[in-house]
Write an enzyme that holds these catalytic residues in place. Structure first.
Site, PDB file in Angstrom:
ATOM      1  N   ASP A 109      42.722  28.841   9.176  1.00 11.39           N
ATOM      2  CA  ASP A 109      41.631  29.639   9.746  1.00 11.39           C
ATOM      3  C   ASP A 109      40.422  29.540   8.825  1.00 11.39           C
ATOM      4  O   ASP A 109      40.581  29.309   7.617  1.00 11.39           O
ATOM      5  CB  ASP A 109      42.066  31.102   9.888  1.00 11.39           C
ATOM      6  CG  ASP A 109      41.315  31.814  11.008  1.00 11.39           C
ATOM      7  OD1 ASP A 109      41.956  32.242  11.971  1.00 11.39           O
ATOM      8  OD2 ASP A 109      40.072  31.910  10.905  1.00 11.39           O
ATOM      9  N   GLU A 131      49.883  29.113  26.595  1.00  7.98           N
ATOM     10  CA  GLU A 131      50.753  30.228  26.185  1.00  7.98           C
ATOM     11  C   GLU A 131      50.801  31.263  27.309  1.00  7.98           C
ATOM     12  O   GLU A 131      49.871  31.377  28.089  1.00  7.98           O
ATOM     13  CB  GLU A 131      50.252  30.852  24.884  1.00  7.98           C
ATOM     14  CG  GLU A 131      48.784  31.243  24.848  1.00  7.98           C
ATOM     15  CD  GLU A 131      48.449  32.528  25.551  1.00  7.98           C
ATOM     16  OE1 GLU A 131      49.371  33.365  25.656  1.00  7.98           O
ATOM     17  OE2 GLU A 131      47.302  32.694  25.989  1.00  7.98           O
ATOM     18  N   PHE A 147      54.145  44.340  37.552  1.00  8.35           N
ATOM     19  CA  PHE A 147      52.697  44.269  37.809  1.00  8.35           C
ATOM     20  C   PHE A 147      52.315  44.931  39.133  1.00  8.35           C
ATOM     21  O   PHE A 147      51.404  44.512  39.819  1.00  8.35           O
ATOM     22  CB  PHE A 147      52.183  42.823  37.704  1.00  8.35           C
ATOM     23  CG  PHE A 147      52.067  42.411  36.262  1.00  8.35           C
ATOM     24  CD1 PHE A 147      53.204  42.091  35.540  1.00  8.35           C
ATOM     25  CD2 PHE A 147      50.843  42.411  35.616  1.00  8.35           C
ATOM     26  CE1 PHE A 147      53.131  41.775  34.191  1.00  8.35           C
ATOM     27  CE2 PHE A 147      50.758  42.106  34.268  1.00  8.35           C
ATOM     28  CZ  PHE A 147      51.906  41.784  33.563  1.00  8.35           C
ATOM     29  N   LEU A 148      53.061  45.977  39.441  1.00 13.56           N
ATOM     30  CA  LEU A 148      52.729  46.793  40.620  1.00 13.56           C
ATOM     31  C   LEU A 148      52.407  48.210  40.175  1.00 13.56           C
ATOM     32  O   LEU A 148      52.595  49.153  40.925  1.00 13.56           O
ATOM     33  CB  LEU A 148      53.905  46.818  41.602  1.00 13.56           C
ATOM     34  CG  LEU A 148      54.105  45.595  42.488  1.00 13.56           C
ATOM     35  CD1 LEU A 148      55.259  45.810  43.452  1.00 13.56           C
ATOM     36  CD2 LEU A 148      52.836  45.264  43.281  1.00 13.56           C
ATOM     37  N   CYS A 193      42.613  38.725  28.277  1.00  9.75           N
ATOM     38  CA  CYS A 193      42.916  37.601  29.175  1.00  9.75           C
ATOM     39  C   CYS A 193      42.504  37.795  30.630  1.00  9.75           C
ATOM     40  O   CYS A 193      41.696  37.035  31.148  1.00  9.75           O
ATOM     41  CB  CYS A 193      44.407  37.286  29.111  1.00  9.75           C
ATOM     42  SG  CYS A 193      44.879  36.671  27.500  1.00  9.75           S
ATOM     43  N   ARG A 200      39.927  45.357  23.373  1.00 13.76           N
ATOM     44  CA  ARG A 200      39.098  44.469  24.179  1.00 13.76           C
ATOM     45  C   ARG A 200      39.227  44.770  25.678  1.00 13.76           C
ATOM     46  O   ARG A 200      40.327  44.888  26.194  1.00 13.76           O
ATOM     47  CB  ARG A 200      39.453  43.004  23.908  1.00 13.76           C
ATOM     48  CG  ARG A 200      38.791  42.496  22.637  1.00 13.76           C
ATOM     49  CD  ARG A 200      39.188  41.087  22.331  1.00 13.76           C
ATOM     50  NE  ARG A 200      40.567  40.989  21.918  1.00 13.76           N
ATOM     51  CZ  ARG A 200      41.187  39.837  21.648  1.00 13.76           C
ATOM     52  NH1 ARG A 200      40.530  38.708  21.774  1.00 13.76           N
ATOM     53  NH2 ARG A 200      42.433  39.823  21.240  1.00 13.76           N
TER      54      ARG A 200
HETATM   55  C1  UDX Z   1      48.368  38.867  29.922  1.00 12.79           C
HETATM   56  C2  UDX Z   1      49.536  38.107  30.580  1.00 12.79           C
HETATM   57  O1  UDX Z   1      50.537  39.042  30.979  1.00 12.79           O
HETATM   58  C3  UDX Z   1      50.084  37.044  29.639  1.00 12.79           C
HETATM   59  O2  UDX Z   1      51.087  36.291  30.292  1.00 12.79           O
HETATM   60  C4  UDX Z   1      48.931  36.127  29.221  1.00 12.79           C
HETATM   61  O3  UDX Z   1      49.368  35.118  28.349  1.00 12.79           O
HETATM   62  C5  UDX Z   1      47.838  36.939  28.579  1.00 12.79           C
HETATM   63  O4  UDX Z   1      47.384  37.950  29.492  1.00 12.79           O
HETATM   64  P1  UDX Z   1      48.141  40.882  28.183  1.00 12.79           P
HETATM   65  O5  UDX Z   1      46.666  40.791  28.425  1.00 12.79           O
HETATM   66  O6  UDX Z   1      48.618  40.970  26.782  1.00 12.79           O
HETATM   67  O7  UDX Z   1      48.885  39.608  28.826  1.00 12.79           O
HETATM   68  O8  UDX Z   1      48.694  42.182  28.915  1.00 12.79           O
HETATM   69  P2  UDX Z   1      49.461  42.565  30.254  1.00 12.79           P
HETATM   70  O9  UDX Z   1      50.683  43.274  29.908  1.00 12.79           O
HETATM   71  O10 UDX Z   1      49.581  41.438  31.173  1.00 12.79           O
HETATM   72  O11 UDX Z   1      48.453  43.656  30.853  1.00 12.79           O
HETATM   73  C6  UDX Z   1      47.098  43.340  31.147  1.00 12.79           C
HETATM   74  C7  UDX Z   1      46.395  44.536  31.742  1.00 12.79           C
HETATM   75  O12 UDX Z   1      46.899  44.824  33.037  1.00 12.79           O
HETATM   76  C8  UDX Z   1      46.557  45.834  30.930  1.00 12.79           C
HETATM   77  O13 UDX Z   1      45.310  46.489  30.863  1.00 12.79           O
HETATM   78  C9  UDX Z   1      47.550  46.647  31.727  1.00 12.79           C
HETATM   79  O14 UDX Z   1      47.378  48.028  31.580  1.00 12.79           O
HETATM   80  C10 UDX Z   1      47.226  46.205  33.147  1.00 12.79           C
HETATM   81  N1  UDX Z   1      48.365  46.335  34.071  1.00 12.79           N
HETATM   82  C11 UDX Z   1      49.490  45.588  33.897  1.00 12.79           C
HETATM   83  C12 UDX Z   1      48.286  47.226  35.130  1.00 12.79           C
HETATM   84  O15 UDX Z   1      47.278  47.926  35.316  1.00 12.79           O
HETATM   85  N2  UDX Z   1      49.339  47.334  35.992  1.00 12.79           N
HETATM   86  C13 UDX Z   1      50.479  46.586  35.845  1.00 12.79           C
HETATM   87  O16 UDX Z   1      51.392  46.730  36.685  1.00 12.79           O
HETATM   88  C14 UDX Z   1      50.545  45.682  34.764  1.00 12.79           C
END
Ligand code: UDX
Length: 436
Positions: free
Chosen positions: A30, A151, A249-250, A260, A327
């Site tokens: 880094d 990833e 994710f529901l 992301c 973030r």
């Molecule tokens: C995500 C992807 O899941 C991962 O595979 C990818 O590599 C990077 O982006 P991350 O951003 O770490 O990972 O978090 P994740 O658990 O996916 O949640 C993302 C956002 O969605 C969060 O703000 C979470 O609160 C929200 N979320 C998630 C919901 O509002 N409802 C859900 O059912 C799931």
């Protein structure tokens, strides 16, 4: 094989540590000296459950080292992973500045044949461009090739998501590149999808954007549930048993945040437009998410004639539980709007306090417990479903708050428990409890 990982941010660091844990020799590079100093001393600069344990394990075995000396590392590398950030530009497209900075350094320094493996999420077509760019700028006469290895790790479960990933994707142009990747991942007993570079890049965007779309869909169903008197928790449960839909994710709430989904939905939308096509579903997901974020704030504004000078508590600030990452966190955006309304704000987050201080300085009070945070407040917003918040004794809201009015953006509490309590409770996709 000598592996180098460029970038010790979230993706680079977890990748480097996990690859070393699985028996590879890994150098993590880094340009940030403070970060490298910290890692050399055995400290991890991010909060990620389980990472420290395997970090210590690999350090003891001498499989892992950290340095700012990229010249030495790249010179002898058999494979270099690029794991630097690709943040969002103003127009929504991905900023590839950091990726190309690494490419410049690689082109200047590699002295033996090397596979460049891109982990960073990059727009479709970028890997081809990177390969041409490095080949054009190479200082030494060596063979290089670029491969894509996206990833899929989530913050908070990053170690598990890497070591027990659902799949590993190799985007390659040659069987040699595939062979090197198979050798690196030899100790990961996981399904592997081998494809071309562009399809690998697309798998990453399509996966993230599909999940973002799923969240926005359930949030819209939740909004309709409120209007027609249905309950989103039951609806999601009933849908989730169907394996074609799946229960993950529901979870309805104040929308998705993090490093992301917001960035990758906008990047794919931008990329589609750039190719003369509009992905209507992704465009809708972005719009829904923006509206959902401020849904409870809008409701609070309707409930209170003014938020001027109102004492407001915010529980949960990180974009999701088990991370210290703020973030694109719905909490941060809502706090900014509440400050504009001149509200007096106290925030509690189990781990995000330090990062909050950097963003808001003295504009908010950062409480050290939920009790302290809600004392005498007139309303509470919940933006992150930390276990500590979900397990908090409901009666304490009644005991400590001046008026126990709760706007719960993550449906932390069971309506059956709340129904006879002397409070006001508004959540997502469920009927409010109004007992004041
Ligand atoms: C995500 C992807 O899941 C991962 O595979 C990818 O590599 C990077 O982006 P991350 O951003 O770490 O990972 O978090 P994740 O658990 O996916 O949640 C993302 C956002 O969605 C969060 O703000 C979470 O609160 C929200 N979320 C998630 C919901 O509002 N409802 C859900 O059912 C799931």
């Amino acid at each position: 094989m000598n592996l180098v990982v460029a970038g010790t941010g979230y993706v680079g660091l977890v990748t480097g540590i996990c690859l070393a844990y699985k028996g590879n020799n890994v150098a993590c590079i880094d340009i940030d000296e403070d970060k490298i100093n910290c890692l050399q001393k055995g400290m991890i600069p991010i909060y990620e459950p389980g990472l420290e344990e395997i970090f210590m394990n690999t350090r003891i075995k001498g499989k892992l080292n950290f340095s700012t000396d990229y010249v030495n590392a790249y010179k002898n590398a058999d494979a270099i992973f690029i794991g630097v950030g690709t943040p969002e530009k103003h127009d929504g497209s991905a900023n590839l500045k950091y990726v190309y900075e690494v490419c410049d350094k690689i082109a200047d320094t590699v002295e033996k044949d090397c596979l460049i493996i891109v982990k960073s999420t990059v727009p479709i077509g970028t890997n081809d461009k990177i390969e041409k760019y490095i080949l054009k700028n190479l200082k030494h006469k060596v063979n290089i090739e670029v491969a894509s290895n996206p990833e899929f790790l989530s913050q908070g479960t990053a170690v598990k998501d890497t070591i027990n990933a659902k799949r590993i994707v190799f985007g390659v142009k040659s069987s040699r590149a595939e062979m090197i990747l198979r050798e690196i991942y030899r100790k990961f007993d996981l399904p592997i999808v081998v494809t071309d570079l562009k399809s690998a890049e697309m798998i990453k965007y399509a996966s993230n954007d599909f999940l973002a779309l799923k969240i926005s869909f359930i949030n819209e169903i939740a909004n309709l549930c409120e209007l027609v008197g249905a309950n989103i928790e039951d609806v999601a449960k009933g849908m989730g048993y169907d394996t074609r839909i799946g229960g993950k994710f529901l979870k309805a709430g104040v929308g998705y945040g993090g490093s992301c989904f917001p960035k990758d939905t906008k990047a794919l939308h931008w990329l589609a437009c750039d190719n003369g096509y509009e992905i209507k579903t992704i465009k809708a997901a972005i719009e829904v998410n923006e509206l959902q974020r401020y849904k409870l704030l809008k409701l609070a504004r309707e409930r209170f004639s003014t938020l001027n000078n109102i004492e407001i508590s915010v529980l949960g600030a990180t974009f999701k539980p088990n991370t210290d990452d703020l973030r694109e966190s719905p909490a941060v955006d809502n706090i900014k709007k509440l400050l504009l309304c001149n509200a007096k704000i106290s925030v509690y987050d189990p781990v995000g306090g330090e990062n909050l201080k950097k963003v808001f300085k003295d504009d908010i009070n950062i409480a050290s417990s939920i009790d302290e945070c809600i004392k005498n407040s007139e309303l509470v917003f919940i933006f992150t479903e930390w276990d500590e918040i979900k397990n908090y004794n409901i009666d304490n809201y009644i005991k400590y708050m001046r008026t126990p009015i709760i706007f719960d953006g993550r449906n932390c509490y069971d309506l059956k428990i709340l129904k006879d309590k002397r409070l006001e409770y508004y959540s997502i996709g469920r009927q409010p409890v109004i007992n004041l």
